[in-house]
Design a protein around this motif. Sequence first.
Motif, mmCIF file in Angstrom:
data_model
loop_
_atom_site.group_PDB
_atom_site.id
_atom_site.type_symbol
_atom_site.label_atom_id
_atom_site.label_comp_id
_atom_site.label_asym_id
_atom_site.label_seq_id
_atom_site.Cartn_x
_atom_site.Cartn_y
_atom_site.Cartn_z
ATOM 1 N N MET A 1 8.227 -24.539 11.723
ATOM 2 C CA MET A 1 7.560 -23.635 11.023
ATOM 3 C C MET A 1 6.034 -23.506 11.489
ATOM 4 O O MET A 1 5.372 -24.711 11.330
ATOM 5 C CB MET A 1 7.409 -23.466 9.589
ATOM 6 N N ARG A 3 2.170 -23.243 11.311
ATOM 7 C CA ARG A 3 1.155 -23.328 10.492
ATOM 8 C C ARG A 3 -0.187 -22.506 10.618
ATOM 9 O O ARG A 3 -0.589 -22.463 11.879
ATOM 10 C CB ARG A 3 0.973 -24.708 10.058
ATOM 11 N N SER A 13 1.756 -22.498 5.460
ATOM 12 C CA SER A 13 2.973 -22.333 6.312
ATOM 13 C C SER A 13 2.548 -21.023 6.578
ATOM 14 O O SER A 13 2.208 -20.183 5.827
ATOM 15 C CB SER A 13 4.125 -22.774 5.786
ATOM 16 N N LEU A 15 5.053 -18.552 6.966
ATOM 17 C CA LEU A 15 5.756 -17.657 5.760
ATOM 18 C C LEU A 15 5.315 -18.432 4.488
ATOM 19 O O LEU A 15 5.284 -19.509 4.505
ATOM 20 C CB LEU A 15 7.017 -17.918 6.260
ATOM 21 N N VAL A 16 5.372 -17.520 3.374
ATOM 22 C CA VAL A 16 4.716 -17.893 2.218
ATOM 23 C C VAL A 16 5.849 -17.582 1.196
ATOM 24 O O VAL A 16 6.415 -16.343 1.432
ATOM 25 C CB VAL A 16 3.572 -17.301 1.818
ATOM 26 N N TYR A 17 6.263 -18.135 0.198
ATOM 27 C CA TYR A 17 7.272 -17.790 -0.650
ATOM 28 C C TYR A 17 6.402 -17.401 -1.905
ATOM 29 O O TYR A 17 5.605 -18.067 -2.739
ATOM 30 C CB TYR A 17 8.057 -19.062 -1.147
ATOM 31 N N CYS A 40 12.870 -23.809 0.288
ATOM 32 C CA CYS A 40 11.672 -23.465 1.060
ATOM 33 C C CYS A 40 11.321 -24.527 2.110
ATOM 34 O O CYS A 40 10.888 -24.566 3.138
ATOM 35 C CB CYS A 40 10.600 -22.879 0.348
ATOM 36 N N GLN A 43 12.807 -25.341 5.212
ATOM 37 C CA GLN A 43 12.579 -24.537 6.397
ATOM 38 C C GLN A 43 11.136 -24.704 6.954
ATOM 39 O O GLN A 43 10.543 -23.998 7.877
ATOM 40 C CB GLN A 43 12.819 -23.047 6.134
ATOM 41 N N ILE A 45 8.613 -24.070 4.947
ATOM 42 C CA ILE A 45 7.922 -23.117 4.148
ATOM 43 C C ILE A 45 7.262 -24.038 2.953
ATOM 44 O O ILE A 45 7.988 -24.319 2.042
ATOM 45 C CB ILE A 45 8.500 -21.978 3.411
ATOM 46 N N THR A 46 5.938 -24.414 3.037
ATOM 47 C CA THR A 46 5.282 -24.986 2.059
ATOM 48 C C THR A 46 4.067 -24.470 1.075
ATOM 49 O O THR A 46 3.846 -25.118 0.280
ATOM 50 C CB THR A 46 4.409 -26.353 2.928
ATOM 51 N N GLY A 270 13.345 -18.284 6.739
ATOM 52 C CA GLY A 270 12.866 -18.976 7.770
ATOM 53 C C GLY A 270 13.258 -18.199 9.099
ATOM 54 O O GLY A 270 12.963 -18.503 10.349
#
Length: 295
Positions: A1, A3, A13, A15-17, A40, A43, A45-46, A270
Motif C-alpha cells: 500500500m 503511503r 496510508s 487508502l483510509v478506512y 485493514c 492490506q 491500510i493504517t 485494497g
Amino acid sequence: MDRVKFNDALEMSRLVYGMWRLGDDADTSVDHIRNKISACLDQGITTMDQADIYGGYEAEEILGTALTPELRNQIEIVTKCDIVAPAGRYAGAKVKHYDTSRAHILSSVDHSLRLMKIDHIDLLLIHRPDPLMDHHETGSALDEVVASGKVRAVGVSNFRPWDWELLQSGMKTQLVTNQIEISLLHHTPFTNGDIAFHQKNGQPPMAWSPLGGGALFDTKLSGLHGALQNIATEHDVEIAAVAIAWLLAHPARILPVLGTNNLDRIARIGDAAKIQIDRETWFDLYTHALGHEVA
C-alpha cells in the motif's frame, strides 16, 4: 500500500478506512472492531477516519474500547470537530450549528483523546466551514493543540479554497489536507478549482463518499455501471475497486476514505490499489459520469 507524507510528523496510508458507520453495526463488540482494524492492516491500510459527531458522538468511544497500546501504535487516527448537533453530549443544543471557538476546539480535542483512550490525535480536521469563524481565534487554537503535542497535524473538511486561505492566514502551523466529497458521481472538484488549488500547493486531498454513497452500484446508471463492470470483470474485482482506482489515478494524490461494516468488503478495499487506470480509461469513465463527451 502506497503511503502519503503530509509533513515530518504525519504519514498516512493512501487508502483510509472511514468509521462514520461504526456505531450503526449490529455488532460493536471489541473483537469485531479489532477484526475490522486487522482486516485493514492486512492490506497496509493504517489510517482510520473518525469525527466527534459520528454515531451521535459515540463512534470515537466505540473505537476506544477496542484499542490496545500495540494496536494504537500501528494506526493513524483522523478525527474532526466543530459540528454541534442536538445529540449525545450536545443534546441540549437548540439548533445544529458550527463552533470553531478556541474553547470548543480545545474541549473537543480533550473529549476525543479521552473517548478513544489515546494520548494524541494524528490529524485533526475542522469538519465544516463556520460562517462565524474568527480565523485568528480558530487558527491560534489549532496552533495550540499542535504545540501541546495533543495533535500531530491539522487540516479541514469541506472547505473551499477561500475558506482554506482565510484560516491559514491566522495560523503558524500549515494545514495539510482538505477532506472533500469526490467521486465519479461528484466530479465537480476536478473542474471548480478545489483539486487544482490543493494540487498546486502540494496538499493531498482526502475524498469522502468516494462511491457516491453507494449510488455507483445502481444499475440504473447503465452506461457508467456497465463501464465499471467491464473493467471490474477484466481485473476480477468489484466495481467499487475500479471507482476508487479512478480517483487514485489522479496526480493530486487523492486519499479515498471508504467505510463499510462488512468484513468481506473491508478485506477487499485494497483491491483498488492493484488496478492501473490509463488516461483513455479514465476519460471513458469520466465521459459516462458526465453523460456526454468532453468538449
